[in-house]
Design a protein around this motif. Structure first.
Motif, PDB file in Angstrom:
ATOM      1  N   ILE A 173      25.928  50.396  61.951  1.00 20.34           N
ATOM      2  CA  ILE A 173      25.450  51.233  63.046  1.00 20.34           C
ATOM      3  C   ILE A 173      26.646  51.940  63.673  1.00 20.34           C
ATOM      4  CG2 ILE A 173      23.559  49.619  63.502  1.00 20.34           C
ATOM      5  CD1 ILE A 173      25.012  48.806  66.071  1.00 20.34           C
ATOM      6  N   ARG A 174      26.341  52.905  64.534  1.00 22.42           N
ATOM      7  CA  ARG A 174      27.402  53.584  65.277  1.00 22.42           C
ATOM      8  C   ARG A 174      26.899  53.921  66.677  1.00 22.42           C
ATOM      9  NH1 ARG A 174      27.112  58.393  60.947  1.00 22.42           N
ATOM     10  NH2 ARG A 174      25.025  59.176  61.404  1.00 22.42           N
ATOM     11  N   ARG A 175      27.840  54.061  67.593  1.00 18.17           N
ATOM     12  CA  ARG A 175      27.552  54.500  68.963  1.00 18.17           C
ATOM     13  C   ARG A 175      27.760  56.009  69.023  1.00 18.17           C
ATOM     14  NH1 ARG A 175      30.952  53.150  72.702  1.00 18.17           N
ATOM     15  NH2 ARG A 175      29.615  52.504  74.449  1.00 18.17           N
ATOM     16  N   VAL A 176      26.793  56.701  69.613  1.00 18.46           N
ATOM     17  CA  VAL A 176      26.863  58.165  69.661  1.00 18.46           C
ATOM     18  C   VAL A 176      26.509  58.623  71.079  1.00 18.46           C
ATOM     19  CG1 VAL A 176      25.954  60.318  68.712  1.00 18.46           C
ATOM     20  CG2 VAL A 176      26.127  58.302  67.250  1.00 18.46           C
ATOM     21  N   PRO A 177      27.356  59.464  71.699  1.00 19.42           N
ATOM     22  CA  PRO A 177      26.990  60.018  73.004  1.00 19.42           C
ATOM     23  C   PRO A 177      25.915  61.079  72.836  1.00 19.42           C
ATOM     24  CG  PRO A 177      29.097  60.907  72.282  1.00 19.42           C
ATOM     25  CD  PRO A 177      28.692  59.888  71.258  1.00 19.42           C
ATOM     26  N   ARG A 178      24.882  60.989  73.648  1.00 17.56           N
ATOM     27  CA  ARG A 178      23.807  61.969  73.567  1.00 17.56           C
ATOM     28  C   ARG A 178      23.202  62.160  74.959  1.00 17.56           C
ATOM     29  NH1 ARG A 178      19.314  61.080  69.047  1.00 17.56           N
ATOM     30  NH2 ARG A 178      21.196  61.385  67.773  1.00 17.56           N
ATOM     31  N   SER A 179      23.239  63.396  75.444  1.00 15.50           N
ATOM     32  CA  SER A 179      22.686  63.724  76.767  1.00 15.50           C
ATOM     33  C   SER A 179      23.211  62.775  77.838  1.00 15.50           C
ATOM     34  CB  SER A 179      21.156  63.688  76.731  1.00 15.50           C
ATOM     35  OG  SER A 179      20.652  64.602  75.789  1.00 15.50           O
ATOM     36  N   ARG A 180      24.506  62.574  77.841  1.00 12.92           N
ATOM     37  CA  ARG A 180      25.203  61.778  78.852  1.00 12.92           C
ATOM     38  C   ARG A 180      24.916  60.290  78.777  1.00 12.92           C
ATOM     39  NH1 ARG A 180      24.747  65.589  84.339  1.00 12.92           N
ATOM     40  NH2 ARG A 180      25.653  67.483  83.388  1.00 12.92           N
ATOM     41  N   VAL A 181      24.308  59.835  77.711  1.00 16.54           N
ATOM     42  CA  VAL A 181      24.105  58.402  77.520  1.00 16.54           C
ATOM     43  C   VAL A 181      24.600  58.029  76.126  1.00 16.54           C
ATOM     44  CG1 VAL A 181      22.120  58.298  79.074  1.00 16.54           C
ATOM     45  CG2 VAL A 181      21.754  58.664  76.629  1.00 16.54           C
ATOM     46  N   ILE A 182      24.845  56.748  75.952  1.00 15.37           N
ATOM     47  CA  ILE A 182      25.261  56.235  74.650  1.00 15.37           C
ATOM     48  C   ILE A 182      24.042  55.684  73.929  1.00 15.37           C
ATOM     49  CG2 ILE A 182      26.649  54.522  73.433  1.00 15.37           C
ATOM     50  CD1 ILE A 182      28.293  56.743  74.618  1.00 15.37           C
ATOM     51  N   ILE A 183      23.852  56.114  72.700  1.00 14.50           N
ATOM     52  CA  ILE A 183      22.772  55.568  71.893  1.00 14.50           C
ATOM     53  C   ILE A 183      23.374  54.890  70.656  1.00 14.50           C
ATOM     54  CG2 ILE A 183      21.075  57.280  72.638  1.00 14.50           C
ATOM     55  CD1 ILE A 183      21.521  58.400  69.649  1.00 14.50           C
ATOM     56  N   TYR A 184      22.578  54.013  70.083  1.00 15.50           N
ATOM     57  CA  TYR A 184      22.956  53.353  68.837  1.00 15.50           C
ATOM     58  C   TYR A 184      22.043  53.865  67.731  1.00 15.50           C
ATOM     59  CZ  TYR A 184      25.603  50.174  71.796  1.00 15.50           C
ATOM     60  OH  TYR A 184      26.496  49.649  72.709  1.00 15.50           O
ATOM     61  N   GLU A 185      22.641  54.155  66.591  1.00 18.98           N
ATOM     62  CA  GLU A 185      21.860  54.620  65.454  1.00 18.98           C
ATOM     63  C   GLU A 185      22.442  54.051  64.170  1.00 18.98           C
ATOM     64  OE1 GLU A 185      22.110  58.870  65.560  1.00 18.98           O
ATOM     65  OE2 GLU A 185      24.068  58.915  64.563  1.00 18.98           O
ATOM     66  N   LEU A 186      21.617  53.998  63.138  1.00 11.94           N
ATOM     67  CA  LEU A 186      22.079  53.519  61.845  1.00 11.94           C
ATOM     68  C   LEU A 186      22.949  54.567  61.162  1.00 11.94           C
ATOM     69  CD1 LEU A 186      18.762  51.938  60.542  1.00 11.94           C
ATOM     70  CD2 LEU A 186      20.805  50.689  61.244  1.00 11.94           C
ATOM     71  N   THR A 187      23.935  54.108  60.446  1.00 10.08           N
ATOM     72  CA  THR A 187      24.714  54.986  59.580  1.00 10.08           C
ATOM     73  C   THR A 187      23.957  55.135  58.256  1.00 10.08           C
ATOM     74  OG1 THR A 187      25.889  53.135  58.582  1.00 10.08           O
ATOM     75  CG2 THR A 187      26.839  54.094  60.595  1.00 10.08           C
ATOM     76  N   PRO A 188      24.372  56.048  57.387  1.00  9.28           N
ATOM     77  CA  PRO A 188      23.738  56.106  56.056  1.00  9.28           C
ATOM     78  C   PRO A 188      23.773  54.756  55.339  1.00  9.28           C
ATOM     79  CG  PRO A 188      25.018  58.089  56.425  1.00  9.28           C
ATOM     80  CD  PRO A 188      25.310  57.182  57.586  1.00  9.28           C
ATOM     81  N   TYR A 189      24.875  54.027  55.479  1.00 12.61           N
ATOM     82  CA  TYR A 189      24.972  52.685  54.887  1.00 12.61           C
ATOM     83  C   TYR A 189      23.926  51.759  55.502  1.00 12.61           C
ATOM     84  CZ  TYR A 189      27.274  48.295  53.403  1.00 12.61           C
ATOM     85  OH  TYR A 189      27.558  47.073  52.856  1.00 12.61           O
TER      86      TYR A 189
END
Length: 213
Positions: free
Chosen positions: A66-82
């Motif tokens: 997974i990775r942490r990604v900033p989006r609309s002033r918040v941090i979200i977690y999403e899966l990587t391709p792996y």
């Protein structure tokens, strides 16, 4: 050697070292539905201690799952391709575990994300490919899902909307999905309540979403 290592040179061993810790695959399961904020992950896993959730997220990040990604002033977690490569594994585990589910215990809950993945697990694209496109509003306990089937394509989102059939059901929906209970009996016995639309489309739903128990 770290406590989580098994000391064996094997792909299965390495997979367990990466995602075999308690709660790790459930975090992956929910992220397969879509990116989530920390609070959304915590709400979807109501019994996970906050320190364990933080540890699992850290471990999964370190593994490149997974990775942490900033989006609309918040941090979200999403899966990587792996991480997304785990989808068939999670679906296969869901189908395997379905055979041993039995009746729910009083303390067990269902969530929108768990039911979304349950529907994705039970989906039969080869059956759906021969049926007309159909939209369902499935009220499954606290989960209100909009289920769109178009040929072999399935899209499940939260909420309601224009559909061909809207129905409500509790945990006994598994008896319909397993084929233990015929659609007409499911309606007659109150396992499934038709809210609006064509009740006969429950036959189509049961054909499209099926898992052998």
């Amino acid at each position: 050697m770290a406590a989580r290592e098994y000391g064996q040179y094997c792909g299965v061993t390495r997979a367990l070292e990466l995602v075999g810790e308690r709660w790790a695959l459930l975090v992956v399961r929910d992220l397969l539905v879509g990116p989530r904020r920390y609070g959304e992950l915590a709400a979807g896993l109501p019994r996970i201690p906050s320190n364990i959730l933080a540890a699992r997220l850290k471990d999964l990040q370190a593994a490149g799952i997974i990775r942490r990604v900033p989006r609309s002033r918040v941090i979200i977690y999403e899966l990587t391709p792996y991480g997304y490569e785990l989808e068939p594994v999670v679906l296969a585990l869901g189908a395997w575990g379905f055979k041993a589910m039995g009746d729910p215990r009083e303390e067990q809950v269902i969530t929108p994300d768990s039911m979304t993945m349950a529907l994705r697990t039970a989906f039969q694209p080869e059956v759906a490919a021969g049926l007309p496109a159909t939209a369902y509003a499935a009220h499954l306990g606290p989960a209100e899902l909009l289920v769109r089937v178009d040929g072999p394509s399935l899209v499940v989102t939260r909420g309601d909307g224009p559909v061909d059939l809207a129905f409500a059901a509790g945990p006994d929906i598994r008896r319909l999905i397993s084929g233990e209970l015929a659609p007409d009996r499911a309606i007659a016995t109150g396992v499934v309540e038709v809210l609006r639309g064509r009740g006969d489309l429950l036959d189509r739903f049961a054909s499209t979403f099926h898992l052998a128990a």
